[in-house]
Design an enzyme around this catalytic site. Sequence first.
Site, PDB file in Angstrom:
ATOM      1  N   ALA A  16      18.156  83.050 -21.218  1.00 20.79           N
ATOM      2  CA  ALA A  16      18.695  81.670 -21.866  1.00 20.79           C
ATOM      3  C   ALA A  16      19.667  80.907 -20.904  1.00 20.79           C
ATOM      4  O   ALA A  16      19.901  79.948 -21.088  1.00 20.79           O
ATOM      5  CB  ALA A  16      19.307  81.743 -23.169  1.00 20.79           C
ATOM      6  N   GLY A  18      19.551  81.039 -17.718  1.00 15.29           N
ATOM      7  CA  GLY A  18      18.934  80.448 -16.299  1.00 15.29           C
ATOM      8  C   GLY A  18      18.435  79.145 -16.297  1.00 15.29           C
ATOM      9  O   GLY A  18      18.365  78.449 -17.263  1.00 15.29           O
ATOM     10  N   ASP A  19      18.055  78.402 -14.888  1.00 16.30           N
ATOM     11  CA  ASP A  19      18.027  77.232 -14.838  1.00 16.30           C
ATOM     12  C   ASP A  19      16.677  76.886 -15.750  1.00 16.30           C
ATOM     13  O   ASP A  19      16.777  75.565 -16.201  1.00 16.30           O
ATOM     14  CB  ASP A  19      17.450  77.082 -13.438  1.00 16.30           C
ATOM     15  CG  ASP A  19      18.669  76.423 -12.665  1.00 16.30           C
ATOM     16  OD1 ASP A  19      19.774  76.591 -13.112  1.00 16.30           O
ATOM     17  OD2 ASP A  19      18.506  76.146 -11.406  1.00 16.30           O
ATOM     18  N   TYR A 187       1.921  73.541 -15.006  1.00 16.99           N
ATOM     19  CA  TYR A 187       1.069  72.318 -14.246  1.00 16.99           C
ATOM     20  C   TYR A 187      -0.096  71.984 -15.465  1.00 16.99           C
ATOM     21  O   TYR A 187      -0.434  70.631 -15.583  1.00 16.99           O
ATOM     22  CB  TYR A 187       0.282  72.571 -13.053  1.00 16.99           C
ATOM     23  CG  TYR A 187       1.514  72.076 -11.880  1.00 16.99           C
ATOM     24  CD1 TYR A 187       2.610  72.387 -11.890  1.00 16.99           C
ATOM     25  CD2 TYR A 187       1.094  71.216 -10.750  1.00 16.99           C
ATOM     26  CE1 TYR A 187       3.422  72.088 -11.075  1.00 16.99           C
ATOM     27  CE2 TYR A 187       1.726  70.758 -10.002  1.00 16.99           C
ATOM     28  CZ  TYR A 187       3.183  71.075 -10.035  1.00 16.99           C
ATOM     29  OH  TYR A 187       3.974  70.831  -9.022  1.00 16.99           O
ATOM     30  N   HIS A 248      -0.859  77.026  -9.810  1.00 20.11           N
ATOM     31  CA  HIS A 248      -0.905  75.584 -10.142  1.00 20.11           C
ATOM     32  C   HIS A 248      -2.243  74.965  -9.418  1.00 20.11           C
ATOM     33  O   HIS A 248      -3.030  74.192  -9.994  1.00 20.11           O
ATOM     34  CB  HIS A 248       0.248  74.921  -9.692  1.00 20.11           C
ATOM     35  CG  HIS A 248       1.573  75.394 -10.242  1.00 20.11           C
ATOM     36  ND1 HIS A 248       1.636  76.043 -11.336  1.00 20.11           N
ATOM     37  CD2 HIS A 248       2.723  75.332  -9.759  1.00 20.11           C
ATOM     38  CE1 HIS A 248       2.902  76.341 -11.467  1.00 20.11           C
ATOM     39  NE2 HIS A 248       3.597  75.910 -10.499  1.00 20.11           N
ATOM     40  N   GLN A 382       1.581  63.548  -9.695  1.00 20.44           N
ATOM     41  CA  GLN A 382       3.273  63.145  -9.564  1.00 20.44           C
ATOM     42  C   GLN A 382       3.599  62.596  -8.238  1.00 20.44           C
ATOM     43  O   GLN A 382       2.667  63.113  -7.220  1.00 20.44           O
ATOM     44  CB  GLN A 382       3.964  64.204 -10.185  1.00 20.44           C
ATOM     45  CG  GLN A 382       3.752  65.639  -9.259  1.00 20.44           C
ATOM     46  CD  GLN A 382       4.390  66.734  -9.771  1.00 20.44           C
ATOM     47  OE1 GLN A 382       4.719  66.990 -10.808  1.00 20.44           O
ATOM     48  NE2 GLN A 382       4.699  67.783  -8.859  1.00 20.44           N
ATOM     49  N   LEU A 389      -9.151  54.053  -7.453  1.00 19.51           N
ATOM     50  CA  LEU A 389     -10.521  54.300  -6.885  1.00 19.51           C
ATOM     51  C   LEU A 389     -10.497  53.164  -6.036  1.00 19.51           C
ATOM     52  O   LEU A 389     -10.303  51.992  -5.835  1.00 19.51           O
ATOM     53  CB  LEU A 389     -11.758  53.734  -7.859  1.00 19.51           C
ATOM     54  CG  LEU A 389     -13.180  53.930  -7.455  1.00 19.51           C
ATOM     55  CD1 LEU A 389     -13.338  55.315  -7.190  1.00 19.51           C
ATOM     56  CD2 LEU A 389     -14.019  53.424  -8.491  1.00 19.51           C
TER      57      LEU A 389
HETATM   58  C1  BG6 Z   1       7.144  76.213  -9.844  1.00 20.41           C
HETATM   59  C2  BG6 Z   1       7.299  76.748  -8.336  1.00 20.41           C
HETATM   60  O1  BG6 Z   1       6.285  76.940 -10.341  1.00 20.41           O
HETATM   61  O2  BG6 Z   1       6.936  74.864  -9.690  1.00 20.41           O
HETATM   62  C3  BG6 Z   1       8.470  76.123  -7.551  1.00 20.41           C
HETATM   63  O3  BG6 Z   1       8.010  78.129  -8.647  1.00 20.41           O
HETATM   64  C4  BG6 Z   1       7.870  74.644  -7.594  1.00 20.41           C
HETATM   65  O4  BG6 Z   1       8.624  76.579  -6.226  1.00 20.41           O
HETATM   66  C5  BG6 Z   1       7.822  74.167  -9.018  1.00 20.41           C
HETATM   67  O5  BG6 Z   1       9.202  73.691  -7.054  1.00 20.41           O
HETATM   68  C6  BG6 Z   1       7.149  72.784  -8.899  1.00 20.41           C
HETATM   69  O6  BG6 Z   1       7.233  72.110 -10.186  1.00 20.41           O
HETATM   70  P1  BG6 Z   1       7.031  70.621 -10.659  1.00 20.41           P
HETATM   71  O7  BG6 Z   1       6.601  70.519 -12.015  1.00 20.41           O
HETATM   72  O8  BG6 Z   1       8.583  70.129 -10.102  1.00 20.41           O
HETATM   73  O9  BG6 Z   1       6.151  69.996  -9.596  1.00 20.41           O
END
Ligand code: BG6
Length: 485
Positions: A16, A18-19, A187, A248, A382, A389
Amino acid sequence: MSRNALDPVTFVVVGASGDLARKKLLPALFALYSQGFLPRDFRVFGFARTPFGDAEFRARVAENLTCRYVPGEACADRIREFLERCHYTAGQYDSADAFLNLYQAMREKEGRQERNRVFYLSIPPQVFLGVAHAIGGAGLVQCGNRRVWSRAVLEKPFGRDRASSDRLTAEMARVFEERETYRIDHYLGKEVIQNLMVLRFANLVFEPIWNRAHVRRVTIEWKEDIGVEGRGGYFDAYGIIRDVIQNHLLQILALTAMERPASVTAGHVGDEKVKVLRAVPPLTPDDVALGQYTAGTRRGLPHPGYTDDPTVPRDSRTPTFAAAALRVDNERWRGVPFVIMAGKGLDGGGTTVTIHFRDVAGNVFCDRPLCLPANRLSIRIQPDEAIMLHVVNKQPGLQVALVESDLNLRYRAAFDALIPDAYECLLLDVLEGDKSLFIRCDELEAAWDIFTPLLHAIEARGIAPEPYAFGSAGPAGMRRVLSRA
Ligand code: BG6
């Protein structure tokens, strides 16, 4: 779709301090709470090694809460109520006693009533199994109790290759049943990625041309304009292929390439994703370009190289960039390259899927000076979510001149709604028991089978990544991959 009211639940965040917990998980829980998606009887228990009490924990949680869903004065009340539900216990990750203390603290607050529990393991991979066993050993997991459930949410990396991933899956299964195990790939919670299936299967116009007869190439591009910025301890042990591509980007590929599922339930979607991943042959070193950023500039200011980062070994050969052309060897896609590219420290940031369509056969406009490129569909995940298109039009005027223009859907202009953070969506799914956006173990196996031979070959041969300057478009080797695609 309406979301259900929930039974009492205790949400345990291991790691908890952690970032991820501070910047994503707890703000996402608050966002759900402030919109009324969590039960009134809801508590958060933070657990980590850093010793602090409830008050300090709450102060740290408060730093990242935002009022985006409850603007105005009511927000302060929501924050106060939410923080009152947050508790903290400190302890070592491998200590069964520490988890017994956590258990006791939970029981004191939970009272007699049995409740559902979520254990979010937001911890480094090396302590993963120790924590899972300590949680199990302390009796926190309510196995065999039909009235309440205990779910585990796991963050990648799920192992380093197929064998270590299998071992992790088998060990975890000794504590949490597979059906209560939620492997998160954040993702999958992103709005535009969730829209991929809707776009493909709820519209008539795309599916008939979504195949090798009409598509020349698909590109999935992931770029960050920042470096590892002190996160090298984790990143250097994994590298860009394990960090981003194997999970991802491969998930994006699966959703782009899979067949229509029989329904949108987790089982059917998972089946189709596994099927398409199984059609992707394993990669070899000849298929990829690897890079590592060196010192360069960012918005005109100098930026150190990857190995200059104090958290990275000076002689590291870990790639911060990789590009590869994958094949999907099935009836729909044979011969269409899926070019995947991911890199840190590049000239821009963003994630985009582009479907490059074939040229118009016998295009009657092509003998004119301007014969414009074939159609492309860009799906921007993002930043600034959009679907565009690119079509060829007549330039208004007396002459017939062609111009490429966009039919575009920009989310921020088109939808009068806040785009939820990926974690908000995924945490709500965990609470509601919806696994359709989580990674099944057979999906994980298929994903590792594509990359394990490549990763082993890179390591065995000590293949060095090609340098590229921070802030550039990536290593020159990328062009080799693109020219073959
Ligand atoms: C994380 C990776 O899963 O996704 C990171 O470990 C990366 O290295 C991050 O920066 C990117 O996530 P987002 O949601 O900011 O695109």
